[in-house]
Design a protein around this motif. Sequence first.
Motif, mmCIF file in Angstrom:
data_model
loop_
_atom_site.group_PDB
_atom_site.id
_atom_site.type_symbol
_atom_site.label_atom_id
_atom_site.label_comp_id
_atom_site.label_asym_id
_atom_site.label_seq_id
_atom_site.Cartn_x
_atom_site.Cartn_y
_atom_site.Cartn_z
ATOM 1 N N PRO A 51 0.808 -1.222 0.000
ATOM 2 C CA PRO A 51 0.000 0.000 0.000
ATOM 3 C C PRO A 51 0.842 1.274 0.000
ATOM 4 O O PRO A 51 0.378 2.324 -0.420
ATOM 5 C CB PRO A 51 -0.810 -0.093 1.293
ATOM 6 N N ASN A 52 2.091 1.154 0.454
ATOM 7 C CA ASN A 52 2.967 2.331 0.518
ATOM 8 C C ASN A 52 3.869 2.474 -0.710
ATOM 9 O O ASN A 52 4.852 3.219 -0.678
ATOM 10 C CB ASN A 52 3.853 2.267 1.761
ATOM 11 N N TRP A 77 0.340 10.778 -4.160
ATOM 12 C CA TRP A 77 0.128 9.939 -5.348
ATOM 13 C C TRP A 77 0.468 10.626 -6.668
ATOM 14 O O TRP A 77 1.019 9.998 -7.561
ATOM 15 C CB TRP A 77 -1.340 9.449 -5.390
ATOM 16 N N ALA A 138 -9.220 7.873 -3.475
ATOM 17 C CA ALA A 138 -8.635 6.525 -3.377
ATOM 18 C C ALA A 138 -7.718 6.224 -4.553
ATOM 19 O O ALA A 138 -7.904 6.746 -5.658
ATOM 20 C CB ALA A 138 -9.753 5.483 -3.342
ATOM 21 N N THR A 140 -6.573 2.968 -6.669
ATOM 22 C CA THR A 140 -6.898 1.571 -6.899
ATOM 23 C C THR A 140 -5.788 0.931 -7.727
ATOM 24 O O THR A 140 -5.363 1.480 -8.743
ATOM 25 C CB THR A 140 -8.243 1.450 -7.644
ATOM 26 N N HIS A 154 -7.493 -1.135 -2.844
ATOM 27 C CA HIS A 154 -7.646 0.318 -2.817
ATOM 28 C C HIS A 154 -6.930 0.867 -1.583
ATOM 29 O O HIS A 154 -6.972 0.251 -0.515
ATOM 30 C CB HIS A 154 -9.123 0.716 -2.700
ATOM 31 N N THR A 155 -6.324 2.015 -1.767
ATOM 32 C CA THR A 155 -5.821 2.759 -0.608
ATOM 33 C C THR A 155 -6.668 4.029 -0.528
ATOM 34 O O THR A 155 -6.734 4.800 -1.493
ATOM 35 C CB THR A 155 -4.336 3.116 -0.774
ATOM 36 N N PHE A 162 -4.600 6.780 6.116
ATOM 37 C CA PHE A 162 -4.811 5.888 4.979
ATOM 38 C C PHE A 162 -5.479 4.601 5.450
ATOM 39 O O PHE A 162 -5.162 4.074 6.515
ATOM 40 C CB PHE A 162 -3.471 5.522 4.324
ATOM 41 N N PHE A 164 -6.363 0.691 3.911
ATOM 42 C CA PHE A 164 -6.073 -0.220 2.801
ATOM 43 C C PHE A 164 -7.173 -1.271 2.723
ATOM 44 O O PHE A 164 -7.499 -1.914 3.720
ATOM 45 C CB PHE A 164 -4.707 -0.874 3.038
ATOM 46 N N SER A 166 -8.184 -4.621 0.564
ATOM 47 C CA SER A 166 -7.824 -5.593 -0.467
ATOM 48 C C SER A 166 -9.077 -6.360 -0.876
ATOM 49 O O SER A 166 -9.752 -6.948 -0.037
ATOM 50 C CB SER A 166 -6.769 -6.551 0.092
#
Lengths: 358, 212
Positions: A51-52, A77, A138, A140, A154-155, A162, A164, A166
């Motif tokens: 996620p990071n 992002w 988000a 994705t 998705h984060t 944040f 996460f 899945s």
Amino acid sequence: MLKQISVHNFKALKNLDNVSLNKITLIGGKNNSGKSTLLEALFAYMDVKNPNMCFQIKNFREPKDILFVQPDPNFIWAPVFHKFNLEKKINLKIIDTQNNITNVEIIYNDKFIPKHPIPVMNGNIPTPTIATTDGFKALTVSCKRNQKLDFFAHTIIHAGGFIFISECDKQQPLPSAQMVTSTTLHINNIPTLLGKLDKNDEQNKILEPLRLFEPNLQRFQLIKENQQDVIYVDLGNKQKMPVNLLGSGFCRFLSIALLITTGNVNVILIDEIENGIHHSLLCKFWTFLIEVSQSNNCQIIATTHSYEMIKAFSETAQQNSFDDIGYIRLALNDNGVTAYQFNNTDISSSLSSEFEVR
Amino acid sequence: MPPRKNIKLEKRKIILAEGVDALYFFINLLGLLQNENIQVLDFGGINDLTQYLNNLTKIDGYDKIESILIARDSETSSQSSSQSINSSLRNVHLIDETLEPFNIQAAKIKIGFVLFPGYCANKCLYEQGTLEDLCIKIFEEQKIITDINSYLDDFQKTHNVKFKSIHKNQLHMLFSFTDKYVGLKLGEVMKAGGFNLNSPSLKPFVDIIQML
């Protein structure tokens, strides 16, 4: 092993198709031609389930602690999207030597509505939270292998942090990667790897190549200081010294040697591989990398600005009858970044013709 | 070790010459023609041409190239030299159809090639020859060439030898029989104004340079 990559809308790379990769690939080109970005795109693929991942990539150039990162899409992002444009999705297509095709898509959605309530911590109690009608900001990430969905997550930015989510992870393994830049792999990472090597009594594997840099090197020793393992080096003097006193070039090569010889990574990505290495050592340096990449089945992809490095790379591969090498010259022209690919015959003949290949 | 040159494509028009003599011949010819828009490169020997062209397409500046002219010797057959150049050009996708010498194919990149020594008086391509032959032909109207040929014939008969590259012997004798050009190389003689730019033998080369 990775055989080919195509990159779309990732940082400086708008459309870069079918870039071939070899067991050892060197990437050259002028400043801002996308060399490091190509390494980052490869890293993004291999780190896609993290996620990071975007933060990691940002961190290669601008190290920051994630705890102090603003949960702002434009900050965290947007830098991995082409021209910071969050509206255009990122596509990465990777083909491996078994001809598996992996497609990675990274999409930003500023009105993401989750299928299920999101559990968030309210004090110590997880509380389901329903999205507002406006939705969440988000990112994705999806990963398909041979057109079958392998990973989908998705984060979400929520309540200053944040979350996460899945939705699918079929646990298909991706190659493990390590990026080596001037900032990412520093002295703190080395003790664990050295400990792993010591456990198997295999320190000799790295001593000989490291004597290229320091002929008096006897052994390394892990010493506990303030609850932390610190590497000391024995140079045959009365007193051992902390390894970082031997300089950044030595520590960087120690890191690379440890990463490969411990079998810790499948792919090692090295930015500006020439840093800290004297030109007279280059052929021996490549001889070591060629030998260990073969014996440990580790793929090496590196960037360089150095003509001497390219020359030594080509000559050493020829001397060792090692064909699985490639050189990619990235160039920024009117159509964006273009990759010009050289096999070893192309490299050596271009160098004999005295062409500027960087 | 001599310092490396790190050759870059700095101009949009290039001449690829076979060998150092042809390289300096064109560099100095362009100088005399006051043409500063063309870069001349030495592609080595004819067996290197395909790889050289392949490498050329990958270096910085190639995307800006507008014209390429290749220059080499006809050697023993202008026909097989033409075929060889066409084959190299086809291998790197620079031409689709067969290209004739001293013609320019108008495409995204204009491509042409010339063969030394070029054309004879009746506009037929010499079937064989070299750059040195061209240089001698530029001097042909002078009586000195006849004397040199006569001397070389006598010398070979008297000493029972046969020179392998008689054109080179002729050319060096030609230069040595002058005060101005003795000891100079072919390209240096061009630079020193030793070749008549209005010579009919040189004209096809000057014309195609202007067409690039």
